[in-house]
Motif scaffolding. Structure first.
Motif, PDB file in Angstrom:
ATOM      1  N   ASP A   1       1.252  -1.256  -0.172  1.00 39.91           N
ATOM      2  CA  ASP A   1       0.299   0.148   0.261  1.00 39.91           C
ATOM      3  C   ASP A   1       0.672   0.594   0.006  1.00 39.91           C
ATOM      4  O   ASP A   1       1.666   0.994   0.908  1.00 39.91           O
ATOM      5  CB  ASP A   1      -0.830  -0.438   1.089  1.00 39.91           C
ATOM      6  CG  ASP A   1      -1.861   1.176   1.122  1.00 39.91           C
ATOM      7  OD1 ASP A   1      -2.226   2.349   0.309  1.00 39.91           O
ATOM      8  OD2 ASP A   1      -2.185   1.819   2.008  1.00 39.91           O
ATOM      9  N   ILE A   2       0.668   2.161  -1.339  1.00 42.47           N
ATOM     10  CA  ILE A   2       1.483   2.895  -1.080  1.00 42.47           C
ATOM     11  C   ILE A   2       1.632   4.498  -0.605  1.00 42.47           C
ATOM     12  O   ILE A   2       2.219   4.978   0.029  1.00 42.47           O
ATOM     13  CB  ILE A   2       1.604   3.616  -2.828  1.00 42.47           C
ATOM     14  CG1 ILE A   2       2.883   4.107  -2.792  1.00 42.47           C
ATOM     15  CG2 ILE A   2       1.124   4.970  -2.404  1.00 42.47           C
ATOM     16  CD1 ILE A   2       3.465   5.015  -3.932  1.00 42.47           C
ATOM     17  N   ALA A   3       0.156   4.692   0.278  1.00 49.48           N
ATOM     18  CA  ALA A   3      -0.444   5.591   0.894  1.00 49.48           C
ATOM     19  C   ALA A   3      -0.009   5.617   2.218  1.00 49.48           C
ATOM     20  O   ALA A   3      -1.328   5.498   3.082  1.00 49.48           O
ATOM     21  CB  ALA A   3      -1.798   6.058   0.505  1.00 49.48           C
ATOM     22  N   ASN A   4       0.535   5.456   2.862  1.00 53.05           N
ATOM     23  CA  ASN A   4       0.693   5.004   4.324  1.00 53.05           C
ATOM     24  C   ASN A   4       2.676   5.737   4.306  1.00 53.05           C
ATOM     25  O   ASN A   4       3.554   5.922   3.739  1.00 53.05           O
ATOM     26  CB  ASN A   4       0.565   4.111   4.657  1.00 53.05           C
ATOM     27  CG  ASN A   4       1.643   2.670   4.729  1.00 53.05           C
ATOM     28  OD1 ASN A   4       2.892   3.030   5.217  1.00 53.05           O
ATOM     29  ND2 ASN A   4       0.704   1.866   4.102  1.00 53.05           N
ATOM     30  N   VAL A   5       2.529   6.255   5.301  1.00 58.83           N
ATOM     31  CA  VAL A   5       3.864   7.230   6.138  1.00 58.83           C
ATOM     32  C   VAL A   5       5.047   6.176   6.076  1.00 58.83           C
ATOM     33  O   VAL A   5       6.663   6.233   5.448  1.00 58.83           O
ATOM     34  CB  VAL A   5       3.740   7.560   7.812  1.00 58.83           C
ATOM     35  CG1 VAL A   5       4.702   8.614   8.033  1.00 58.83           C
ATOM     36  CG2 VAL A   5       3.009   8.013   7.517  1.00 58.83           C
TER      37      VAL A   5
ATOM     38  N   CYS B   1       5.554   5.131   2.719  1.00 60.22           N
ATOM     39  CA  CYS B   1       6.740   6.309   1.336  1.00 60.22           C
ATOM     40  C   CYS B   1       8.611   6.557   1.948  1.00 60.22           C
ATOM     41  O   CYS B   1       8.551   6.895   1.357  1.00 60.22           O
ATOM     42  CB  CYS B   1       5.411   7.632   0.857  1.00 60.22           C
ATOM     43  SG  CYS B   1       5.109   8.183   2.378  1.00 60.22           S
ATOM     44  N   THR B   2       8.638   6.731   3.772  1.00 58.22           N
ATOM     45  CA  THR B   2       9.848   6.872   4.114  1.00 58.22           C
ATOM     46  C   THR B   2      10.640   5.747   3.839  1.00 58.22           C
ATOM     47  O   THR B   2      11.793   6.051   2.479  1.00 58.22           O
ATOM     48  CB  THR B   2       9.390   6.633   5.648  1.00 58.22           C
ATOM     49  OG1 THR B   2       8.727   7.653   6.200  1.00 58.22           O
ATOM     50  CG2 THR B   2      10.820   7.320   6.114  1.00 58.22           C
TER      51      THR B   2
ATOM     52  N   ASP C   1       1.900  -0.097  -6.795  1.00 57.61           N
ATOM     53  CA  ASP C   1       1.478  -0.126  -5.253  1.00 57.61           C
ATOM     54  C   ASP C   1      -0.195  -1.367  -6.062  1.00 57.61           C
ATOM     55  O   ASP C   1      -0.578  -1.532  -6.707  1.00 57.61           O
ATOM     56  CB  ASP C   1       0.530   0.789  -4.843  1.00 57.61           C
ATOM     57  CG  ASP C   1      -0.656   1.118  -4.216  1.00 57.61           C
ATOM     58  OD1 ASP C   1      -0.471   0.083  -3.723  1.00 57.61           O
ATOM     59  OD2 ASP C   1      -1.319   1.724  -4.063  1.00 57.61           O
TER      60      ASP C   1
ATOM     61  N   GLN D   1      -1.919  -2.448  -4.278  1.00 60.53           N
ATOM     62  CA  GLN D   1      -3.899  -1.828  -3.008  1.00 60.53           C
ATOM     63  C   GLN D   1      -3.545  -2.768  -2.305  1.00 60.53           C
ATOM     64  O   GLN D   1      -5.166  -2.949  -2.403  1.00 60.53           O
ATOM     65  CB  GLN D   1      -4.378  -1.578  -4.446  1.00 60.53           C
ATOM     66  CG  GLN D   1      -4.194  -0.374  -5.155  1.00 60.53           C
ATOM     67  CD  GLN D   1      -5.003  -0.039  -6.493  1.00 60.53           C
ATOM     68  OE1 GLN D   1      -6.435  -0.203  -6.223  1.00 60.53           O
ATOM     69  NE2 GLN D   1      -4.833   0.175  -7.618  1.00 60.53           N
TER      70      GLN D   1
END
Lengths: 343, 343
Positions: free
Chosen positions: B68-72, B75-76, B96, B98
């Motif tokens: 899942d790409i949409a989390n801290v 992406c860190t 991603d 998803q």
DNA sequence: CCTTGAAAGTGAAACGTTTCGCTCTGTTCG
DNA sequence: CGAACAGAGCGAAACGTTTCACTTTCAAGG
């Protein structure tokens, strides 16, 4: 090592042209279709996109260049962009500019050499030259969030000025007159938010002491220090507008460490994120950007440009499309309980 | 449209081979070197990586597949991975999944067809089959954060069991005996954290009422609902261990809405993120993963494998390298003030 | 002065696809 | 019955590089 179309020829006895036709969805005898499918399965054949791309000069890849990948704003956009591109048959190649304009310029050149079919760019800074190589290579580009001066490239963004104006207006309507702002001016976005804030204060004929406008870097540190300084003033503000996520983070951190209570001693409104407001107590009232809308519009715009590019390659000048302006979406205010009413 | 090596030949009068040699850093007469450089500049030449890749069968691209790409967290990691790969001359192609195993499998196949030179994968689930196409294509793969059963693929991660054990131990040492956990069991990571927690409670001979172990989905909702339920119990826990970022978010949200105060009424310790603890008041004590270390080790491991792969392609079996195990790094506890001492 | 060898340059094949223009086989229709 | 045509398949060229094996040039060493 990997199987190629030629291996399939060996197995099926069909010609390369026919197999290629199959791969690209042409009509074949059911019998031959079955043969090819069997061979593909047995050989674990996967198209070599490099070879394909070399011929078609299309990579089916869209480059996405972001100023900084490690934040919620960016990766939420990436998520929606990615979904959209995927369903259109494109993959995203994501490049992080690390807030560095030189790396940003390299990213653009890199993506050109990868022959991406289009680009989404969230730029680091204010200038546009770094985009020239892409424009020269006739690669469609759409900017997001931050427009750049005189590039003539379309940008999808929210109305930062208007939204900031409304945010500060909300503070005003709750009765606040001593209003401060912590913001940044590294990017256009920050500048516009400052302008919106100043405009409202001007319209309401409120004098702003210069020490109330804390405009600096786009960083947690700036938010932290600025909040500390504001609270230390002889006459501290009763309400503070915070210009972006990092600044909110730093500012709230400083507030939590102080003896001030929100909203009792100081009211807050911020710009940029939704999730975080769930963590702070009280919940901070926020100007929230419609990230999904932004991403979907940008994706649509880009895919549209790419389509047009491909079709108008028949040497028609067709210069009647006079440069369309930026696409500006409205942001909405989500109320928490961080604003106190003042008599 | 874009300039090619042949255009440079026209301008300079040199042969393709010579120009290629220049591009790849060979020795040329200074005079010819200058000529080529001038031509490249004038023609705005950029290497066509597709053509190059077709010949060399190396793309200089590393595929990164994230659940899942949409989390801290993700992406860190992406940030650090990206930096590392860039400095080694590779670009990252990020896909991603998803949180969907089917999309994940597609991502793998997609990256294979793009001929990536290696892959980093943070898997969605527990099974390993989806990796088979990559292994078959002999693409080096390194997993991160979540190992999968019986894949034989190396994983870089923290010691979830041990870290959870120590987190709960901290609660114990502060005197807590009524300890609850909100966690997830979708991924190995969550399971391991649960095991660590249970182990400590067992070692300390603490009976855990089943309603204290809230194991469910990896989601904000699960955190929110579980916290509500825990606080509603006749005998609510005095301390709660929260298994990941989303759960912390939901749980703190529910807590903020309740009449309970942290740490006065309930103590908290969580797993997974650092930034957020700055927002909540009081700051939550956290088990923090060394994200940069994780990323750098994974990158190093992968680049190493890729190197070896290329060199040992000389038909040497060299099967002496018996499957190395996972690479496990220590996490550290960062203290906030969310844990009260109990007599 | 001849030999040797390194340095610089070259021509052509190869990488794995797509695509253009062609052939072949039936089928339809006047 | 012959013409016209559609459908399916084919061969070969093309895409923009790298690389192999070869040639040329020139300086050094005996």
């Amino acid at each position: 090592m990997a199987a190629t179309i030629k291996d399939i020829r060996e197995v099926t006895g069909l010609s390369l042209a026919t197999i290629s036709k199959y791969l690209n969805g042409g009509n074949l005898l059911p019998e031959n279709k079955a043969k090819i499918e069997k061979a593909i399965d047995e050989l674990h054949y996967e198209v070599n996109e490099m070879a394909r791309g070399l011929v078609t000069s299309r990579s089916k890849v869209i480059g996405v260049v972001v100023f900084d990948i490690a934040n919620v704003f960016t990766c939420t956009l990436l998520k929606y962009l990615g979904e959209r591109f995927r369903s259109a048959g494109y993959a995203a190649m994501i490049c992080d500019s690390q807030n560095n304009e030189q790396i940003e310029a390299e990213n653009i050149r890199f993506l050109i050499s990868k022959k991406v079919d289009g680009m989404i760019v969230i730029p680091v800074g204010l200038t546009a030259e770094f985009l020239n190589p892409a424009l020269r290579a006739e690669i469609p580009v759409v900017l997001m969030d931050r427009s750049v001066d005189g590039s003539g490239v379309q940008c999808v963004k929210v109305d930062n000025r208007e939204s900031s104006y409304r945010a500060v207006e909300m503070l005003y309507d709750y009765g606040h007159r001593k209003i401060a702002m912590i913001g940044s001016d590294i990017e256009v976005t920050g500048k516009e938010r400052e302008q919106g804030c100043r405009q409202l204060l001007k319209d309401k004929k409120i004098e702003v002491p210069p020490e109330y406008m804390k405009i600096g870097r786009h960083s947690i540190e700036h938010g932290y220090k600025s909040m500390q300084e504001l609270l230390k003033l002889e006459e501290p503000p009763t309400a503070i507008f915070m210009g972006n996520f990092e600044i909110i983070l730093g500012a709230v951190m400083a507030l939590n460490e102080s003896s001030f209570q929100c909203p009792h001693d100081v009211s807050l409104i911020g710009f940029d994120d939704l999730i975080i407001s769930n963590l702070s107590n009280p919940r901070i009232t926020l100007v929230v950007q419609p990230l999904q809308d932004l991403a979907e519009n940008a994706a649509k715009l880009l895919l549209g440009k790419m389509d047009k590019d491909r079709n108008s390659s028949d040497e028609e000048p067709e210069e009647d499309t006079q440069m369309p302006g930026d696409l500006i979406l409205p942001a909405r205010i989500v109320e928490g309980n961080s604003i106190a009413r003042v008599e």
